[in-house]
Design a protein around this motif. Structure first.
Motif, PDB file in Angstrom:
ATOM      1  N   LYS A  93       0.839  -1.208   0.000  1.00 32.64           N
ATOM      2  CA  LYS A  93       0.000   0.000   0.000  1.00 32.64           C
ATOM      3  C   LYS A  93       0.870   1.253   0.000  1.00 32.64           C
ATOM      4  CE  LYS A  93      -3.854   2.375   0.404  1.00 32.64           C
ATOM      5  NZ  LYS A  93      -4.652   2.356   1.643  1.00 32.64           N
ATOM      6  N   SER A  94       1.955   1.227   0.774  1.00 38.41           N
ATOM      7  CA  SER A  94       2.857   2.377   0.808  1.00 38.41           C
ATOM      8  C   SER A  94       3.559   2.560  -0.538  1.00 38.41           C
ATOM      9  CB  SER A  94       3.896   2.198   1.915  1.00 38.41           C
ATOM     10  OG  SER A  94       4.822   1.174   1.596  1.00 38.41           O
ATOM     11  N   LEU A  95       3.879   1.438  -1.198  1.00 32.46           N
ATOM     12  CA  LEU A  95       4.485   1.504  -2.529  1.00 32.46           C
ATOM     13  C   LEU A  95       3.526   2.153  -3.527  1.00 32.46           C
ATOM     14  CD1 LEU A  95       6.874   0.640  -4.386  1.00 32.46           C
ATOM     15  CD2 LEU A  95       5.663  -1.508  -4.740  1.00 32.46           C
ATOM     16  N   LYS A  96       2.265   1.752  -3.470  1.00 32.23           N
ATOM     17  CA  LYS A  96       1.243   2.333  -4.341  1.00 32.23           C
ATOM     18  C   LYS A  96       1.068   3.822  -4.054  1.00 32.23           C
ATOM     19  CE  LYS A  96      -3.715   2.026  -5.356  1.00 32.23           C
ATOM     20  NZ  LYS A  96      -4.998   1.354  -4.986  1.00 32.23           N
ATOM     21  N   ASN A  97       0.963   4.186  -2.774  1.00 37.51           N
ATOM     22  CA  ASN A  97       0.815   5.598  -2.406  1.00 37.51           C
ATOM     23  C   ASN A  97       1.987   6.434  -2.892  1.00 37.51           C
ATOM     24  OD1 ASN A  97      -1.593   5.042  -1.055  1.00 37.51           O
ATOM     25  ND2 ASN A  97      -0.617   4.864   0.942  1.00 37.51           N
ATOM     26  N   THR A  98       3.188   5.888  -2.725  1.00 38.84           N
ATOM     27  CA  THR A  98       4.388   6.631  -3.113  1.00 38.84           C
ATOM     28  C   THR A  98       4.434   6.859  -4.609  1.00 38.84           C
ATOM     29  OG1 THR A  98       5.566   5.605  -1.250  1.00 38.84           O
ATOM     30  CG2 THR A  98       6.892   6.705  -2.920  1.00 38.84           C
ATOM     31  N   PHE A  99       4.071   5.851  -5.401  1.00 35.60           N
ATOM     32  CA  PHE A  99       4.092   6.012  -6.849  1.00 35.60           C
ATOM     33  C   PHE A  99       2.992   6.955  -7.325  1.00 35.60           C
ATOM     34  CE2 PHE A  99       7.091   2.542  -7.030  1.00 35.60           C
ATOM     35  CZ  PHE A  99       7.797   2.803  -8.188  1.00 35.60           C
ATOM     36  N   ILE A 100       1.824   6.895  -6.700  1.00 37.36           N
ATOM     37  CA  ILE A 100       0.761   7.850  -7.045  1.00 37.36           C
ATOM     38  C   ILE A 100       1.218   9.268  -6.730  1.00 37.36           C
ATOM     39  CG2 ILE A 100      -1.565   8.632  -6.422  1.00 37.36           C
ATOM     40  CD1 ILE A 100      -2.310   5.694  -5.996  1.00 37.36           C
ATOM     41  N   TYR A 101       1.814   9.427  -5.569  1.00 37.23           N
ATOM     42  CA  TYR A 101       2.334  10.735  -5.162  1.00 37.23           C
ATOM     43  C   TYR A 101       3.378  11.235  -6.157  1.00 37.23           C
ATOM     44  CZ  TYR A 101       5.183  14.003  -2.440  1.00 37.23           C
ATOM     45  OH  TYR A 101       5.916  15.091  -2.021  1.00 37.23           O
ATOM     46  N   SER A 102       4.294  10.339  -6.552  1.00 34.77           N
ATOM     47  CA  SER A 102       5.346  10.724  -7.496  1.00 34.77           C
ATOM     48  C   SER A 102       4.775  11.064  -8.869  1.00 34.77           C
ATOM     49  CB  SER A 102       6.364   9.592  -7.621  1.00 34.77           C
ATOM     50  OG  SER A 102       7.426   9.954  -8.467  1.00 34.77           O
ATOM     51  N   LEU A 103       3.834  10.253  -9.354  1.00 34.55           N
ATOM     52  CA  LEU A 103       3.241  10.501 -10.675  1.00 34.55           C
ATOM     53  C   LEU A 103       2.458  11.810 -10.724  1.00 34.55           C
ATOM     54  CD1 LEU A 103       2.008   6.892 -11.576  1.00 34.55           C
ATOM     55  CD2 LEU A 103       3.853   8.167 -12.680  1.00 34.55           C
ATOM     56  N   CYS A 104       1.930  12.230  -9.591  1.00 37.56           N
ATOM     57  CA  CYS A 104       1.199  13.504  -9.541  1.00 37.56           C
ATOM     58  C   CYS A 104       2.144  14.683  -9.315  1.00 37.56           C
ATOM     59  CB  CYS A 104       0.151  13.473  -8.430  1.00 37.56           C
ATOM     60  SG  CYS A 104      -1.178  12.294  -8.682  1.00 37.56           S
ATOM     61  N   ALA A 105       3.101  14.511  -8.408  1.00 37.65           N
ATOM     62  CA  ALA A 105       3.955  15.635  -8.002  1.00 37.65           C
ATOM     63  C   ALA A 105       5.014  15.973  -9.048  1.00 37.65           C
ATOM     64  CB  ALA A 105       4.618  15.324  -6.666  1.00 37.65           C
ATOM     65  N   VAL A 106       5.640  14.967  -9.652  1.00 33.66           N
ATOM     66  CA  VAL A 106       6.760  15.223 -10.566  1.00 33.66           C
ATOM     67  C   VAL A 106       6.340  16.064 -11.775  1.00 33.66           C
ATOM     68  CG1 VAL A 106       8.410  14.140 -12.137  1.00 33.66           C
ATOM     69  CG2 VAL A 106       8.116  13.242  -9.831  1.00 33.66           C
ATOM     70  N   PRO A 107       5.269  15.704 -12.515  1.00 36.41           N
ATOM     71  CA  PRO A 107       4.875  16.561 -13.646  1.00 36.41           C
ATOM     72  C   PRO A 107       4.510  17.980 -13.218  1.00 36.41           C
ATOM     73  CG  PRO A 107       3.783  14.423 -13.774  1.00 36.41           C
ATOM     74  CD  PRO A 107       4.413  14.499 -12.437  1.00 36.41           C
ATOM     75  N   LEU A 108       3.792  18.103 -12.092  1.00 37.66           N
ATOM     76  CA  LEU A 108       3.430  19.444 -11.625  1.00 37.66           C
ATOM     77  C   LEU A 108       4.665  20.259 -11.272  1.00 37.66           C
ATOM     78  CD1 LEU A 108       0.323  18.664  -9.359  1.00 37.66           C
ATOM     79  CD2 LEU A 108       0.321  19.917 -11.523  1.00 37.66           C
ATOM     80  N   GLN A 109       5.601  19.633 -10.569  1.00 37.38           N
ATOM     81  CA  GLN A 109       6.827  20.341 -10.191  1.00 37.38           C
ATOM     82  C   GLN A 109       7.584  20.832 -11.415  1.00 37.38           C
ATOM     83  OE1 GLN A 109       8.782  17.350  -7.831  1.00 37.38           O
ATOM     84  NE2 GLN A 109       8.113  18.218  -5.889  1.00 37.38           N
ATOM     85  N   LEU A 110       7.769  19.953 -12.402  1.00 44.23           N
ATOM     86  CA  LEU A 110       8.597  20.299 -13.554  1.00 44.23           C
ATOM     87  C   LEU A 110       7.907  21.307 -14.468  1.00 44.23           C
ATOM     88  CD1 LEU A 110      10.206  16.866 -14.474  1.00 44.23           C
ATOM     89  CD2 LEU A 110      11.027  18.639 -12.937  1.00 44.23           C
ATOM     90  N   VAL A 111       6.612  21.121 -14.715  1.00 46.38           N
ATOM     91  CA  VAL A 111       5.893  22.038 -15.607  1.00 46.38           C
ATOM     92  C   VAL A 111       5.811  23.435 -14.991  1.00 46.38           C
ATOM     93  CG1 VAL A 111       3.655  22.546 -16.649  1.00 46.38           C
ATOM     94  CG2 VAL A 111       4.574  20.224 -16.757  1.00 46.38           C
ATOM     95  N   ILE A 112       5.412  23.506 -13.728  1.00 51.76           N
ATOM     96  CA  ILE A 112       5.302  24.813 -13.070  1.00 51.76           C
ATOM     97  C   ILE A 112       6.677  25.470 -12.957  1.00 51.76           C
ATOM     98  CG2 ILE A 112       4.682  25.987 -10.918  1.00 51.76           C
ATOM     99  CD1 ILE A 112       2.523  23.860 -10.521  1.00 51.76           C
ATOM    100  N   ALA A 113       7.696  24.675 -12.618  1.00 53.50           N
ATOM    101  CA  ALA A 113       9.045  25.230 -12.486  1.00 53.50           C
ATOM    102  C   ALA A 113       9.547  25.785 -13.817  1.00 53.50           C
ATOM    103  CB  ALA A 113       9.995  24.161 -11.973  1.00 53.50           C
ATOM    104  N   LEU A 114       9.285  25.082 -14.915  1.00 54.21           N
ATOM    105  CA  LEU A 114       9.724  25.557 -16.233  1.00 54.21           C
ATOM    106  C   LEU A 114       8.983  26.835 -16.626  1.00 54.21           C
ATOM    107  CD1 LEU A 114      11.399  25.202 -18.750  1.00 54.21           C
ATOM    108  CD2 LEU A 114       9.684  23.613 -19.636  1.00 54.21           C
TER     109      LEU A 114
END
Length: 318
Positions: A93-114
């Motif tokens: 469950k923690s693995l699933k949560n972490t990957f969901i978190y990463s899949l949501c956070a990484v694109p937002l971080q990179l797009v907004i930062a750019l």
């Protein structure tokens, strides 16, 4: 009759009588080099390599943190700890949560930062002010950021008062399993996007302005210049930010710990891999199992980094 010796003969006699050097200049240079790097080597052995070796040994043992016996004499369990990791429902469950978190956070971080980097790199007034303003949240501690967002996202907080204008029912975002992880994503993006903005900004400033001027003369619009010039030339910077962002999100611990009080709630909806590792090691005192979890996380991060590198290399080759 006594004949005086020439200066050359005197010097040769002195050289013969002079004692030989035990340490040559070349050897001294090597010793000086080793002395300079000795503090780093010692600290790396004590605080990095040594603990890694101990953790690897522990991952094959059943060992509690408060055991009086040495970890070397602890019970060997072979690969049981590693097999247990992939059968543990909470870890999965923690693995699933972490990957969901990463899949949501990484694109937002990179797009907004750019986007922010392009804004502060353009010809606008008070560029320095905006650069500082966007970067300041990254200097704020995770504890302070978490407390701020707990205040903003509570039932009678400012966020609920704002969305109530549009007829949305107020919620306690951090105590509802459906929304807790999403709220942490927003918090993480706000507090970390400034770092990636600065890195993107350095990449953008390396692009020669003559390329944009030539493209503008040829009739290329802003969108075409972005996709044909900006993106291809900042690809190394983008790759660096992507790797750092993925590793950072998959290692997320502090926000989840503070928001959930350390238990990954509600209903394990904010439990991450590193938080689960921490709980197993320091709350339940299962150091052997926690060490196995740590090496599984390392294997996941290493594999993802290799995949990302291979994808970017193939794109560059094409």
């Amino acid at each position: 009759m006594f004949s005086a010796k020439t200066p050359t003969e005197n010097e040769s006699i002195r050289l013969k009588k002079a004692p030989k050097k035990f340490i040559t200049n070349r050897t001294r240079e090597k010793l000086d080099g080793w002395l300079f790097i000795a503090p780093f080597v010692i600290s790396a052995l004590v605080f990095l390599i040594g603990p890694l070796i101990v953790a690897f040994i522990l991952s094959f043992k059943e060992y509690a943190l408060l055991d009086r016996t040495s970890f070397l004499s602890a019970k060997n369990v072979g690969f049981d700890n590693y097999l247990r990791v992939f059968k543990d429902p909470i870890f999965l469950k923690s693995l699933k949560n972490t990957f969901i978190y990463s899949l949501c956070a990484v694109p937002l971080q990179l797009v907004i930062a750019l986007l922010l980097a392009m804004v502060v790199d353009s010809k606008i007034k008070a560029k320095t002010f905006f650069r500082v303003a966007y970067y300041i949240p990254t200097l704020t501690s995770a504890v302070a950021v978490s407390l701020i967002f707990l205040f903003l996202f509570k039932v009678d907080g400012l966020f609920n008062k704002f969305i109530s204008i549009f007829g949305i029912v107020p919620k306690n975002w951090f105590t509802e399993p459906k929304f807790a992880l999403g709220a942490i994503v927003l918090m993480a993006v706000w507090s970390s996007v400034g770092v990636y903005m600065i890195i993107f900004l350095s990449g953008l400033q390396e692009i020669p302005q003559t390329l944009y001027e030539a493209a503008e003369i040829d009739g290329a619009n802003k969108l075409q210049r972005f996709f044909k010039i900006t993106l291809p030339l900042i690809k190394p910077t983008f790759f660096f930010n992507l790797v750092v962002s993925v590793i950072g999100t998959l290692q997320m611990f502090d926000q989840s710990y503070i928001i959930s009080g350390g238990n990954g709630g509600p209903l394990d909806s904010t439990m991450t891999m590193v938080l689960y590792l921490y709980n197993k090691a320091f709350k339940e005192s299962e150091m052997g199992y926690a060490s196995a979890i740590a090496f599984v996380i390392f294997a996941i991060l290493f594999t993802l980094t290799i995949i990302e590198k291979k994808i970017f290399k193939e794109e560059e080759a094409n």
